[in-house]
Design a protein around this motif. Sequence first.
Motif, PDB file in Angstrom:
ATOM      1  N   SER A  29       0.830  -1.212   0.000  1.00 17.64           N
ATOM      2  CA  SER A  29       0.000   0.000   0.000  1.00 17.64           C
ATOM      3  C   SER A  29       0.858   1.253   0.000  1.00 17.64           C
ATOM      4  N   ILE A  30       1.947   1.232   0.742  1.00 17.45           N
ATOM      5  CA  ILE A  30       2.858   2.381   0.765  1.00 17.45           C
ATOM      6  C   ILE A  30       3.493   2.583  -0.606  1.00 17.45           C
ATOM      7  N   PHE A  31       3.935   1.498  -1.225  1.00 15.77           N
ATOM      8  CA  PHE A  31       4.555   1.594  -2.543  1.00 15.77           C
ATOM      9  C   PHE A  31       3.582   2.170  -3.569  1.00 15.77           C
ATOM     10  N   ILE A  32       2.366   1.627  -3.614  1.00 15.70           N
ATOM     11  CA  ILE A  32       1.360   2.091  -4.580  1.00 15.70           C
ATOM     12  C   ILE A  32       1.003   3.550  -4.325  1.00 15.70           C
ATOM     13  N   THR A  33       0.781   3.898  -3.074  1.00 17.46           N
ATOM     14  CA  THR A  33       0.435   5.278  -2.717  1.00 17.46           C
ATOM     15  C   THR A  33       1.548   6.240  -3.097  1.00 17.46           C
ATOM     16  N   ASP A  34       2.783   5.874  -2.794  1.00 15.22           N
ATOM     17  CA  ASP A  34       3.918   6.730  -3.155  1.00 15.22           C
ATOM     18  C   ASP A  34       4.025   6.913  -4.663  1.00 15.22           C
ATOM     19  N   TYR A  35       3.776   5.848  -5.419  1.00 17.42           N
ATOM     20  CA  TYR A  35       3.872   5.953  -6.873  1.00 17.42           C
ATOM     21  C   TYR A  35       2.762   6.832  -7.433  1.00 17.42           C
ATOM     22  N   ILE A  36       1.567   6.722  -6.881  1.00 22.56           N
ATOM     23  CA  ILE A  36       0.462   7.589  -7.308  1.00 22.56           C
ATOM     24  C   ILE A  36       0.844   9.052  -7.073  1.00 22.56           C
ATOM     25  N   LYS A  37       1.459   9.341  -5.929  1.00 28.51           N
ATOM     26  CA  LYS A  37       1.917  10.706  -5.635  1.00 28.51           C
ATOM     27  C   LYS A  37       3.010  11.131  -6.604  1.00 28.51           C
ATOM     28  N   THR A  38       3.933  10.220  -6.917  1.00 22.62           N
ATOM     29  CA  THR A  38       5.015  10.531  -7.862  1.00 22.62           C
ATOM     30  C   THR A  38       4.450  10.905  -9.228  1.00 22.62           C
ATOM     31  N   LEU A  39       3.405  10.208  -9.635  1.00 16.58           N
ATOM     32  CA  LEU A  39       2.764  10.516 -10.921  1.00 16.58           C
ATOM     33  C   LEU A  39       1.951  11.799 -10.868  1.00 16.58           C
ATOM     34  N   GLY A  40       1.699  12.303  -9.658  1.00 24.02           N
ATOM     35  CA  GLY A  40       0.917  13.530  -9.502  1.00 24.02           C
ATOM     36  C   GLY A  40      -0.563  13.337  -9.775  1.00 24.02           C
ATOM     37  N   LEU A  41      -1.054  12.120  -9.572  1.00 23.49           N
ATOM     38  CA  LEU A  41      -2.463  11.836  -9.849  1.00 23.49           C
ATOM     39  C   LEU A  41      -3.351  12.215  -8.676  1.00 23.49           C
ATOM     40  N   LYS A  42      -4.509  12.766  -8.988  1.00 22.72           N
ATOM     41  CA  LYS A  42      -5.548  12.954  -7.976  1.00 22.72           C
ATOM     42  C   LYS A  42      -6.157  11.583  -7.723  1.00 22.72           C
ATOM     43  N   GLN A  43      -6.856  11.437  -6.593  1.00 27.02           N
ATOM     44  CA  GLN A  43      -7.455  10.140  -6.287  1.00 27.02           C
ATOM     45  C   GLN A  43      -8.411   9.672  -7.373  1.00 27.02           C
ATOM     46  N   SER A  44      -9.177  10.582  -7.939  1.00 30.07           N
ATOM     47  CA  SER A  44     -10.124  10.200  -8.993  1.00 30.07           C
ATOM     48  C   SER A  44      -9.385   9.724 -10.246  1.00 30.07           C
ATOM     49  N   GLU A  45      -8.265  10.360 -10.570  1.00 28.21           N
ATOM     50  CA  GLU A  45      -7.455   9.945 -11.720  1.00 28.21           C
ATOM     51  C   GLU A  45      -6.812   8.582 -11.474  1.00 28.21           C
ATOM     52  N   ALA A  46      -6.305   8.401 -10.254  1.00 27.67           N
ATOM     53  CA  ALA A  46      -5.704   7.116  -9.899  1.00 27.67           C
ATOM     54  C   ALA A  46      -6.754   6.011  -9.942  1.00 27.67           C
ATOM     55  N   ALA A  47      -7.951   6.316  -9.475  1.00 28.85           N
ATOM     56  CA  ALA A  47      -9.034   5.336  -9.477  1.00 28.85           C
ATOM     57  C   ALA A  47      -9.362   4.890 -10.905  1.00 28.85           C
ATOM     58  N   ALA A  48      -9.442   5.846 -11.818  1.00 28.14           N
ATOM     59  CA  ALA A  48      -9.734   5.517 -13.208  1.00 28.14           C
ATOM     60  C   ALA A  48      -8.631   4.633 -13.793  1.00 28.14           C
ATOM     61  N   ARG A  49      -7.410   4.950 -13.485  1.00 30.23           N
ATOM     62  CA  ARG A  49      -6.270   4.176 -13.998  1.00 30.23           C
ATOM     63  C   ARG A  49      -6.233   2.766 -13.411  1.00 30.23           C
ATOM     64  N   LEU A  50      -6.621   2.652 -12.142  1.00 27.70           N
ATOM     65  CA  LEU A  50      -6.568   1.367 -11.453  1.00 27.70           C
ATOM     66  C   LEU A  50      -7.833   0.532 -11.635  1.00 27.70           C
ATOM     67  N   GLY A  51      -8.886   1.154 -12.185  1.00 28.58           N
ATOM     68  CA  GLY A  51     -10.139   0.440 -12.375  1.00 28.58           C
ATOM     69  C   GLY A  51     -10.895   0.189 -11.076  1.00 28.58           C
ATOM     70  N   VAL A  52     -10.757   1.139 -10.138  1.00 29.96           N
ATOM     71  CA  VAL A  52     -11.459   1.049  -8.852  1.00 29.96           C
ATOM     72  C   VAL A  52     -12.161   2.376  -8.606  1.00 29.96           C
ATOM     73  N   THR A  53     -12.915   2.463  -7.530  1.00 35.46           N
ATOM     74  CA  THR A  53     -13.574   3.716  -7.184  1.00 35.46           C
ATOM     75  C   THR A  53     -12.604   4.643  -6.455  1.00 35.46           C
ATOM     76  N   GLN A  54     -12.934   5.918  -6.420  1.00 34.77           N
ATOM     77  CA  GLN A  54     -12.109   6.894  -5.697  1.00 34.77           C
ATOM     78  C   GLN A  54     -12.053   6.548  -4.217  1.00 34.77           C
ATOM     79  N   SER A  55     -13.146   6.016  -3.672  1.00 35.58           N
ATOM     80  CA  SER A  55     -13.149   5.670  -2.252  1.00 35.58           C
ATOM     81  C   SER A  55     -12.169   4.530  -1.952  1.00 35.58           C
ATOM     82  N   ARG A  56     -11.969   3.622  -2.916  1.00 33.06           N
ATOM     83  CA  ARG A  56     -10.971   2.547  -2.723  1.00 33.06           C
ATOM     84  C   ARG A  56      -9.564   3.127  -2.686  1.00 33.06           C
ATOM     85  N   VAL A  57      -9.294   4.099  -3.529  1.00 34.33           N
ATOM     86  CA  VAL A  57      -7.982   4.749  -3.506  1.00 34.33           C
ATOM     87  C   VAL A  57      -7.797   5.465  -2.174  1.00 34.33           C
ATOM     88  N   SER A  58      -8.843   6.110  -1.698  1.00 34.48           N
ATOM     89  CA  SER A  58      -8.781   6.781  -0.404  1.00 34.48           C
ATOM     90  C   SER A  58      -8.470   5.787   0.714  1.00 34.48           C
TER      91      SER A  58
END
Length: 107
Positions: A29-58
């Motif tokens: 979870s730390i690795f994935i979260t850090d990489y999402i931050k490195t990419l500069g993605l908002k939670q909604s953008e990360a959710a779309a990329r990961l195929g999950v809801t924004q609440s799952r990213v949260s």
Amino acid sequence: MAIQFFDSPFHATHDSEVASKKALKMELSIFITDYIKTLGLKQSEAAARLGVTQSRVSELTTGKIEKFTIDAMMDMLDKLGFRTTFTLPSNDGGALPLIVISQANAC
């Protein structure tokens, strides 16, 4: 009383099998979260990329690891362009598995 050292904080409060799984999920979870931050993605953008809801990213970013399976986290790594390799310790040792995460292709 002697000072005790543990493989992870989870090993202080759980049996070895449960603790190892929790430690692995926390590392992922730390690795994935850090990489999402490195990419500069908002939670909604990360959710779309990961195929999950924004609440799952949260939930992932706030460390709610009990809500995730290791398989789900591996799927997220795949969608971020990573591949993982596990190296398991020998049966006589109490060491945690070694996980190697490598970038398969540019994202």
